[in-house]
Design a protein around this motif. Structure first.
Motif, mmCIF file in Angstrom:
data_model
loop_
_atom_site.group_PDB
_atom_site.id
_atom_site.type_symbol
_atom_site.label_atom_id
_atom_site.label_comp_id
_atom_site.label_asym_id
_atom_site.label_seq_id
_atom_site.Cartn_x
_atom_site.Cartn_y
_atom_site.Cartn_z
ATOM 1 N N ASP A 22 0.558 -1.419 0.247
ATOM 2 C CA ASP A 22 0.326 -0.014 0.138
ATOM 3 C C ASP A 22 0.985 1.502 -0.028
ATOM 4 O O ASP A 22 0.677 2.457 0.480
ATOM 5 N N TYR A 23 2.043 1.360 -1.031
ATOM 6 C CA TYR A 23 2.989 2.125 -0.750
ATOM 7 C C TYR A 23 2.279 3.681 -1.438
ATOM 8 O O TYR A 23 2.521 4.650 -0.924
ATOM 9 N N PHE A 24 1.295 3.443 -1.820
ATOM 10 C CA PHE A 24 0.698 4.163 -2.331
ATOM 11 C C PHE A 24 -0.895 4.462 -1.980
ATOM 12 O O PHE A 24 -1.992 4.829 -3.226
ATOM 13 N N SER A 25 -0.453 4.271 -0.912
ATOM 14 C CA SER A 25 -2.448 3.912 -0.806
ATOM 15 C C SER A 25 -3.374 5.598 -0.566
ATOM 16 O O SER A 25 -4.814 5.460 -0.313
ATOM 17 N N GLU A 26 -2.386 6.289 -0.209
ATOM 18 C CA GLU A 26 -3.211 7.284 -0.430
ATOM 19 C C GLU A 26 -3.780 7.900 -2.287
ATOM 20 O O GLU A 26 -4.414 8.768 -2.333
ATOM 21 N N TYR A 27 -3.541 7.148 -3.109
ATOM 22 C CA TYR A 27 -3.941 7.017 -4.370
ATOM 23 C C TYR A 27 -4.899 5.915 -4.444
ATOM 24 O O TYR A 27 -5.449 5.312 -3.617
ATOM 25 N N PRO A 28 -6.220 6.402 -5.067
ATOM 26 C CA PRO A 28 -7.212 5.764 -5.516
ATOM 27 C C PRO A 28 -6.778 4.347 -6.420
ATOM 28 O O PRO A 28 -5.950 4.592 -6.992
ATOM 29 N N GLN A 29 -7.167 3.376 -6.007
ATOM 30 C CA GLN A 29 -7.094 2.230 -6.912
ATOM 31 C C GLN A 29 -7.590 2.305 -8.318
ATOM 32 O O GLN A 29 -6.495 1.808 -8.901
ATOM 33 N N SER A 42 -6.199 1.436 -13.876
ATOM 34 C CA SER A 42 -6.797 0.874 -12.433
ATOM 35 C C SER A 42 -4.699 0.944 -12.324
ATOM 36 O O SER A 42 -4.072 0.404 -13.112
ATOM 37 N N GLN A 43 -4.756 1.419 -10.888
ATOM 38 C CA GLN A 43 -2.953 0.922 -10.277
ATOM 39 C C GLN A 43 -2.172 -0.059 -10.811
ATOM 40 O O GLN A 43 -3.202 -0.728 -10.648
ATOM 41 N N GLN A 44 -1.453 0.577 -11.741
ATOM 42 C CA GLN A 44 -0.785 -0.763 -11.866
ATOM 43 C C GLN A 44 -0.015 -1.200 -11.275
ATOM 44 O O GLN A 44 1.671 -0.246 -10.565
ATOM 45 N N THR A 85 8.822 13.986 -6.749
ATOM 46 C CA THR A 85 7.093 13.893 -6.223
ATOM 47 C C THR A 85 7.389 12.082 -7.586
ATOM 48 O O THR A 85 7.996 12.224 -8.135
ATOM 49 N N ILE A 86 6.835 11.045 -6.510
ATOM 50 C CA ILE A 86 6.616 9.791 -6.683
ATOM 51 C C ILE A 86 4.737 9.548 -6.776
ATOM 52 O O ILE A 86 3.921 10.119 -6.329
ATOM 53 N N SER A 87 4.560 9.384 -7.774
ATOM 54 C CA SER A 87 2.824 8.627 -8.016
ATOM 55 C C SER A 87 3.116 7.042 -8.937
ATOM 56 O O SER A 87 4.141 6.775 -8.948
ATOM 57 N N PRO A 88 2.004 6.340 -8.014
ATOM 58 C CA PRO A 88 2.131 5.677 -9.020
ATOM 59 C C PRO A 88 1.163 5.466 -10.228
ATOM 60 O O PRO A 88 0.854 6.449 -10.629
ATOM 61 N N VAL A 89 1.318 4.222 -10.945
ATOM 62 C CA VAL A 89 1.200 4.595 -12.657
ATOM 63 C C VAL A 89 0.257 4.037 -12.594
ATOM 64 O O VAL A 89 -0.308 2.672 -12.578
#
Length: 178
Positions: A22-29, A42-44, A85-89
């Motif tokens: 859940d490293y990117f848990s603050e982001y929507p799935q 969808s989060q990859q 800044t890092i974000s999910p893909v």
């Protein structure tokens, strides 16, 4: 004897650093895009994006460069030493990678200018980044906090503004030739 052996040969505990799933848990799935939520991103897992302040096209380990090198996509887990800044893909069902920028596009009916809705936009947690000169009823917004995760999480509040016709986040994807 066994107790002595355990005491004599026990190794000190070393903390292991792991990124939790859940490293990117603050982001929507998932992110739905389009007026009728026609596209679902969808989060990859296993990918991350770095958003550089300046273009960084010399990054040879990136699997994808976007926005003239200001955004780089990598496979794996982000290293803990990154200061950018890092974000999910995210991906579409077909596998196309997409990276959120932190900007959100909104559009009102043509007879409502965005500036007249500034109080409602601010109450939703956003600020106007750019009003489109050719369409004063549309604008790009950013979260007041400046965080990409807040821009994505607050979309529901923007959709609740009366008379709003469209709300969708900006997601950059690789350019494909037809």
């Amino acid at each position: 004897m066994i107790e002595f052996f355990l005491q004599a040969y026990s190794l000190p505990l070393i903390a292991e650093v792991r990124f939790s799933s859940d490293y990117f848990s603050e982001y929507p799935q998932q992110i739905s895009v389009g007026k009728d939520a026609v596209s679902l991103f969808s989060q990859q897992p296993g990918y991350y994006a770095i958003h550089y302040k300046q273009p960084n096209t010399a990054n040879s380990t990136a699997i994808l460069l976007l926005n003239e090198g200001k955004i780089a996509v990598f496979a794996g887990e982000p290293p803990p030493t990154i200061t950018d800044t890092i974000s999910p893909v995210y991906t579409l069902p077909g596998g196309l990678l997409a990276v959120p920028t932190g900007l959100v596009f909104i559009r009102f009916p043509e007879n409502i200018v965005v500036e007249s809705q500034q109080a409602a936009i601010q109450q939703a947690g956003y600020e106007i980044a750019q009003i489109l000169a050719y369409a004063p009823h549309a604008a790009w917004l950013s979260a007041k906090s400046g965080k990409i995760s807040d821009a994505l999480q607050g979309i529901t509040q923007l959709k609740a503004i009366s008379n709003i016709e469209n709300v969708e986040p900006q997601l950059l994807m690789e350019r494909r030739q037809r």
